[in-house]
Design a protein around this motif. Structure first.
Motif, mmCIF file in Angstrom:
data_model
loop_
_atom_site.group_PDB
_atom_site.id
_atom_site.type_symbol
_atom_site.label_atom_id
_atom_site.label_comp_id
_atom_site.label_asym_id
_atom_site.label_seq_id
_atom_site.Cartn_x
_atom_site.Cartn_y
_atom_site.Cartn_z
ATOM 1 N N MET A 1 0.857 -1.171 0.000
ATOM 2 C CA MET A 1 0.000 0.000 0.000
ATOM 3 C C MET A 1 0.901 1.230 0.000
ATOM 4 S SD MET A 1 -3.540 0.656 0.702
ATOM 5 C CE MET A 1 -4.085 -0.679 1.697
ATOM 6 N N THR A 2 0.543 2.201 -0.830
ATOM 7 C CA THR A 2 1.269 3.464 -0.852
ATOM 8 C C THR A 2 0.266 4.586 -1.102
ATOM 9 O OG1 THR A 2 3.205 4.606 -1.752
ATOM 10 C CG2 THR A 2 1.855 3.394 -3.308
ATOM 11 N N THR A 3 0.670 5.790 -0.806
ATOM 12 C CA THR A 3 -0.249 6.909 -0.969
ATOM 13 C C THR A 3 -0.120 7.512 -2.366
ATOM 14 O OG1 THR A 3 1.350 8.445 -0.020
ATOM 15 C CG2 THR A 3 -0.279 7.491 1.478
ATOM 16 N N LEU A 4 -1.181 8.179 -2.756
ATOM 17 C CA LEU A 4 -1.223 8.804 -4.078
ATOM 18 C C LEU A 4 -0.086 9.813 -4.251
ATOM 19 C CD1 LEU A 4 -2.865 8.679 -6.641
ATOM 20 C CD2 LEU A 4 -4.342 10.455 -5.711
ATOM 21 N N ARG A 5 0.277 10.495 -3.181
ATOM 22 C CA ARG A 5 1.356 11.493 -3.282
ATOM 23 C C ARG A 5 2.673 10.873 -3.754
ATOM 24 N NH1 ARG A 5 2.191 14.857 1.301
ATOM 25 N NH2 ARG A 5 0.200 14.196 2.138
ATOM 26 N N HIS A 6 2.863 9.581 -3.480
ATOM 27 C CA HIS A 6 4.099 8.918 -3.882
ATOM 28 C C HIS A 6 4.017 8.294 -5.275
ATOM 29 C CE1 HIS A 6 4.585 9.033 0.558
ATOM 30 N NE2 HIS A 6 5.758 9.501 0.156
ATOM 31 N N LEU A 7 2.841 8.233 -5.830
ATOM 32 C CA LEU A 7 2.653 7.612 -7.144
ATOM 33 C C LEU A 7 2.425 8.622 -8.267
ATOM 34 C CD1 LEU A 7 0.276 4.722 -6.064
ATOM 35 C CD2 LEU A 7 2.681 4.523 -6.709
ATOM 36 N N ALA A 8 1.691 9.686 -7.972
ATOM 37 C CA ALA A 8 1.326 10.660 -9.008
ATOM 38 C C ALA A 8 2.488 11.598 -9.307
ATOM 39 C CB ALA A 8 0.111 11.459 -8.566
ATOM 40 N N LYS A 9 2.637 11.892 -10.581
ATOM 41 C CA LYS A 9 3.626 12.893 -10.969
ATOM 42 C C LYS A 9 3.060 14.288 -10.733
ATOM 43 C CE LYS A 9 6.719 14.234 -14.615
ATOM 44 N NZ LYS A 9 7.555 13.710 -15.658
ATOM 45 N N VAL A 10 1.762 14.433 -10.968
ATOM 46 C CA VAL A 10 1.072 15.708 -10.776
ATOM 47 C C VAL A 10 -0.256 15.430 -10.086
ATOM 48 C CG1 VAL A 10 -0.028 17.667 -11.931
ATOM 49 C CG2 VAL A 10 2.101 16.737 -12.841
ATOM 50 N N CYS A 11 -0.564 16.227 -9.075
ATOM 51 C CA CYS A 11 -1.870 16.198 -8.427
ATOM 52 C C CYS A 11 -2.210 17.658 -8.165
ATOM 53 C CB CYS A 11 -1.816 15.389 -7.140
ATOM 54 S SG CYS A 11 -3.429 15.150 -6.385
ATOM 55 N N LYS A 12 -3.225 18.177 -8.870
ATOM 56 C CA LYS A 12 -3.512 19.608 -8.767
ATOM 57 C C LYS A 12 -5.002 19.866 -8.857
ATOM 58 C CE LYS A 12 -3.062 20.516 -13.674
ATOM 59 N NZ LYS A 12 -2.624 21.445 -14.676
ATOM 60 N N SER A 13 -5.369 21.068 -8.500
ATOM 61 C CA SER A 13 -6.754 21.505 -8.630
ATOM 62 C C SER A 13 -6.760 22.910 -9.210
ATOM 63 C CB SER A 13 -7.447 21.491 -7.260
ATOM 64 O OG SER A 13 -6.796 22.358 -6.360
ATOM 65 N N LYS A 14 -7.901 23.261 -9.803
ATOM 66 C CA LYS A 14 -8.043 24.613 -10.370
ATOM 67 C C LYS A 14 -9.514 24.888 -10.612
ATOM 68 C CE LYS A 14 -7.290 22.977 -15.073
ATOM 69 N NZ LYS A 14 -6.865 21.616 -14.991
ATOM 70 N N ASN A 15 -9.816 26.170 -10.754
ATOM 71 C CA ASN A 15 -11.184 26.550 -11.087
ATOM 72 C C ASN A 15 -11.598 25.946 -12.419
ATOM 73 O OD1 ASN A 15 -11.842 28.124 -8.916
ATOM 74 N ND2 ASN A 15 -11.276 30.044 -9.880
ATOM 75 N N ALA A 16 -12.850 25.580 -12.488
ATOM 76 C CA ALA A 16 -13.470 25.190 -13.758
ATOM 77 C C ALA A 16 -14.669 26.115 -13.929
ATOM 78 C CB ALA A 16 -13.891 23.728 -13.720
ATOM 79 N N GLY A 17 -14.403 27.398 -13.826
ATOM 80 C CA GLY A 17 -15.449 28.411 -13.783
ATOM 81 C C GLY A 17 -15.694 28.800 -12.332
ATOM 82 N N PRO A 18 -16.601 29.726 -12.074
ATOM 83 C CA PRO A 18 -16.810 30.209 -10.712
ATOM 84 C C PRO A 18 -17.549 29.238 -9.793
ATOM 85 C CG PRO A 18 -18.323 31.282 -12.212
ATOM 86 C CD PRO A 18 -17.387 30.468 -13.055
ATOM 87 N N PHE A 19 -18.138 28.189 -10.345
ATOM 88 C CA PHE A 19 -18.975 27.301 -9.546
ATOM 89 C C PHE A 19 -18.457 25.868 -9.433
ATOM 90 C CE2 PHE A 19 -21.744 30.442 -11.679
ATOM 91 C CZ PHE A 19 -22.025 31.215 -10.568
ATOM 92 N N GLU A 20 -17.325 25.573 -10.063
ATOM 93 C CA GLU A 20 -16.784 24.217 -10.047
ATOM 94 C C GLU A 20 -15.269 24.240 -9.889
ATOM 95 O OE1 GLU A 20 -19.780 21.690 -12.825
ATOM 96 O OE2 GLU A 20 -18.391 23.015 -13.872
ATOM 97 N N VAL A 21 -14.741 23.118 -9.405
ATOM 98 C CA VAL A 21 -13.294 22.904 -9.278
ATOM 99 C C VAL A 21 -12.970 21.604 -9.997
ATOM 100 C CG1 VAL A 21 -11.436 22.326 -7.656
ATOM 101 C CG2 VAL A 21 -13.036 24.130 -7.097
ATOM 102 N N THR A 22 -11.855 21.598 -10.703
ATOM 103 C CA THR A 22 -11.377 20.393 -11.373
ATOM 104 C C THR A 22 -10.146 19.874 -10.650
ATOM 105 O OG1 THR A 22 -12.250 20.981 -13.540
ATOM 106 C CG2 THR A 22 -10.368 19.521 -13.515
ATOM 107 N N LEU A 23 -10.116 18.576 -10.454
ATOM 108 C CA LEU A 23 -8.988 17.887 -9.827
ATOM 109 C C LEU A 23 -8.309 17.040 -10.897
ATOM 110 C CD1 LEU A 23 -11.197 16.644 -6.909
ATOM 111 C CD2 LEU A 23 -9.517 18.485 -6.715
ATOM 112 N N ASP A 24 -7.008 17.168 -11.030
ATOM 113 C CA ASP A 24 -6.244 16.406 -12.020
ATOM 114 C C ASP A 24 -5.183 15.577 -11.317
ATOM 115 O OD1 ASP A 24 -7.459 17.536 -14.404
ATOM 116 O OD2 ASP A 24 -6.355 19.366 -13.948
#
Length: 104
Positions: A1-24
């Motif tokens: 078992m390992t955490t996502l922080r150790h597997l993902a190259k990028v983990c980010k969030s950003k606005n997807a307009g004023p009413f939504e957030v996108t997680l990548d």
């Protein structure tokens, strides 16, 4: 078992307009992406639990050509509105970092 922080190259969030957030969540190689996909942990239900939204409000997409997972969720407070603590949605990825991924 390992955490996502150790597997993902990028983990980010950003606005997807004023009413939504996108997680990548993006991976650096096909093998890691495939193993995380096969683990079945990353899905709309997980995102709903982590962010306190209804599962039906989560748009979740695994996107193999980019070795990525993408989720879009509604913001609790509109971007820039009174009570908004992250106008750009740039700090919303943090709950994902400690998600355990079984890679057995």
């Amino acid at each position: 078992m390992t955490t996502l922080r150790h597997l993902a190259k990028v983990c980010k969030s950003k606005n997807a307009g004023p009413f939504e957030v996108t997680l990548d969540i993006m991976f650096g190689d096909r093998e890691t992406y495939d193993r995380v996909l096969a683990a079945g942990v990353l899905d709309a239900a997980l995102i709903a639990r982590l962010y306190g939204v209804a599962e039906s409000d989560v748009l979740f997409t695994p996107y193999a050509p980019a070795l990525a997972f993408k989720a879009t969720i509604p913001r609790r407070v509109s971007s820039g509105d009174i009570g908004d603590t992250d106008v750009y949605g740039a700090q919303q990825h943090a709950p994902l970092l400690d998600v355990d991924i079984p890679l057995g």
